[in-house]
Design a protein around this motif. Structure first.
Motif, PDB file in Angstrom:
ATOM      1  N   SER A   1      -1.575   1.821   4.989  1.00 51.24           N
ATOM      2  CA  SER A   1      -2.409   1.494   3.825  1.00 51.24           C
ATOM      3  C   SER A   1      -1.627   1.706   2.527  1.00 51.24           C
ATOM      4  O   SER A   1      -1.786   0.950   1.569  1.00 51.24           O
ATOM      5  N   GLU A   2      -0.783   2.727   2.510  1.00 46.14           N
ATOM      6  CA  GLU A   2       0.037   2.962   1.319  1.00 46.14           C
ATOM      7  C   GLU A   2       1.060   1.845   1.139  1.00 46.14           C
ATOM      8  O   GLU A   2       1.318   1.373   0.038  1.00 46.14           O
ATOM      9  N   ILE A   3       1.666   1.437   2.261  1.00 50.44           N
ATOM     10  CA  ILE A   3       2.640   0.339   2.210  1.00 50.44           C
ATOM     11  C   ILE A   3       1.964  -0.931   1.681  1.00 50.44           C
ATOM     12  O   ILE A   3       2.475  -1.609   0.801  1.00 50.44           O
ATOM     13  N   PHE A   4       0.775  -1.216   2.223  1.00 51.22           N
ATOM     14  CA  PHE A   4       0.043  -2.417   1.822  1.00 51.22           C
ATOM     15  C   PHE A   4      -0.390  -2.367   0.366  1.00 51.22           C
ATOM     16  O   PHE A   4      -0.306  -3.353  -0.360  1.00 51.22           O
ATOM     17  N   ARG A   5      -0.852  -1.182  -0.056  1.00 51.04           N
ATOM     18  CA  ARG A   5      -1.325  -1.046  -1.424  1.00 51.04           C
ATOM     19  C   ARG A   5      -0.186  -1.413  -2.384  1.00 51.04           C
ATOM     20  O   ARG A   5      -0.363  -2.191  -3.318  1.00 51.04           O
ATOM     21  N   GLY A   6       0.989  -0.872  -2.119  1.00 47.40           N
ATOM     22  CA  GLY A   6       2.137  -1.193  -2.958  1.00 47.40           C
ATOM     23  C   GLY A   6       2.453  -2.670  -2.924  1.00 47.40           C
ATOM     24  O   GLY A   6       2.711  -3.293  -3.951  1.00 47.40           O
TER      25      GLY A   6
END
Lengths: 222, 240
Positions: free
Chosen positions: A105-110
């Motif tokens: 989710s962090e990767i996607f958010r970025g």
């Protein structure tokens, strides 16, 4: 130095089945983690504050505690609360998927935040709704940028699945443990297992590189 | 067709639109000109609610689109917009860029959408680029595709937000030619541009905007020959 790989090799079905379980767990958890991770990233990007807080809290929990502790809580702790035992496979899938979702989710958010706001405006001006816009315009472009990070996460998942041996799942590392017990040899089984992990990661990287080339086909000039 | 009633817009403490009253009749071509930061792009972006007015009302064909619970998507699909930076979808081919929204939003059958796209590609002179990805196109070509993509939705209104400002000088003309060919074909057009000669040639009306207000609203001949306000005179002296 006396090395005897033959004594290890006669137990190859152990290794084969262990590797199979490792791959199966990685694949399942990657799929669940990916799907859950996208949802979680959209939650974190929403305009509704409590949802954002939930997303951030969720991520901080899974990033802030060791994976092994999470696994123990799920496998040994949850059954005590629920009154139903969980199989090692169930616990593994649950823990690894939830954990992976936090990172993905962090990767996607970025990745999503890196998309130019003109892309949203163009989509909106064409009357495209939020769902279609995210699904067909924004996320495909985000995936392109974050593919290397996603591959890293999958490789981490594959390697970290070795801690499933701690709760008794007979994946690759546990298979090596069993061989050590039967052969009284340690170096050879663990070395063989290391090589198998390495080969699996290399194969994964190879296909990831090809996928990356395919995904980036629209960037090629000429 | 388009009507603004006392529209105000603030970004934080900065008020960029200070009570805009504005009407565009069906089929008219209206150009907004004025210094940068005057609010002309914001006016344009209020027409399809890419910016939500802070107060006041915007009517499209009699519907108050600033009212709560308005289905803004169904309004937007009838209003095409062309941006300064093209905003083509880079992961889609030209054909996909042009057919995605018609198929998905307007529920046009795939084959019909493709046929329509080819027709529009012919109009903008880029038939051979149907299967190319945007990054293989020049700026001028990208903008012509962006115009064709907007037209593929068969909009009643077209908005152009500085469509040639990001282009190399030698590509400006090809884009302006395409825009000119659309004027007075029945489609209502609102443009923001710094191309004064073009504005004069193509527009039915010129609105001069400064400091969040429409200071002049007249025909091109009147505006360019006899601007009424000092600020319009000063502006024209600088740009002409």
């Amino acid at each position: 130095m006396n090395l005897n790989f033959a004594s290890v090799w006669q137990y190859w079905p152990f290794l084969y089945n262990g590797a199979l379980l490792t791959l199966k767990m990685t694949a399942i958890c990657a799929v669940f983690g990916f799907a859950l991770g996208i949802v979680l990233s959209l939650i974190k990007l929403s305009k509704f504050r409590p949802l954002v807080w939930f997303g951030q809290f969720y991520t901080s929990i899974f990033r802030g505690t060791p994976l092994l502790v999470q696994l123990c809580i799920v496998h040994f702790g949850l059954p005590q609360l629920l009154g139903v035992p969980l199989s090692t496979t169930q616990s593994g899938i649950l823990t690894f998927s939830l954990n992976s979702a936090a990172y993905i989710s962090e990767i996607f958010r970025g990745g999503i935040q890196a998309i130019d706001k003109g892309q949203y405006e163009a989509a909106m001006s064409l009357g495209i709704g939020y769902r279609d816009m995210m699904k067909d315009i924004i996320i495909p472009q985000a995936v392109k940028h974050i593919l290397p990070s996603l591959v890293n996460e999958m490789i981490a998942l594959l390697k970290e699945s070795s801690i499933l041996s701690y709760i008794g799942a007979v994946e690759l590392l546990r298979a090596a443990d069993q061989i050590t017990v039967m052969t009284y040899r340690f170096f050879e089984p663990y070395l063989v297992v290391a090589v198998i992990y390495y080969v699996m990661v290399m194969i994964l990287s190879f296909f990831a590189a090809r996928l990356e080339r395919w995904v980036n086909r629209s960037d090629r000039v000429s | 067709m388009i009507e603004f009633r006392d529209v105000h817009k603030s970004f934080g403490k900065l008020e960029v639109l200070k009570g805009i009253q504005f009407r565009v009749e069906k089929g008219q071509v209206v150009t907004l000109i004025g210094p940068s930061g005057s609010g002309k792009s914001t006016i344009l972006r209020c027409i399809n609610l890419l910016e939500q007015p802070t107060s006041g009302q915007v009517f499209i064909e009699g519907t108050d689109i600033t009212a709560p619970k308005v289905d803004i998507q169904s309004i937007r699909k009838d209003i095409g917009m062309v941006f300064q930076h093209f905003n083509l979808f880079p992961h889609m081919t030209v054909m996909e860029n042009m057919t995605y929204a018609p198929i998905r939003v307007n529920k046009v059958p795939k084959e019909a959408a493709k046929a329509k796209a080819m027709e529009l590609l012919a109009l903008v002179g880029l038939t051979e680029k149907a299967d190319a990805y945007p990054n293989k196109l020049s700026g001028g070509q990208k903008q012509r595709i962006a115009i064709a993509r907007a037209l593929a939705m068969e909009p009643k209104i077209m908005l152009f937000d500085e469509p040639t400002s990001a282009l190399d000088p030698e590509m400006v003309k090809e884009v302006l030619e395409v825009i000119k060919s659309l004027a007075h074909t029945g489609i209502t057009m609102v443009l923001v541009t710094h191309e004064m000669g073009f504005a004069r040639e193509v527009s039915d009306r010129i609105c001069f905007i400064d400091d969040g207000q429409i200071l002049e609203d007249s025909t091109p001949d009147v505006f360019f020959a006899n601007p009424k306000t000092d600020r319009a005179k000063a502006f024209l002296e600088k740009v002409l």
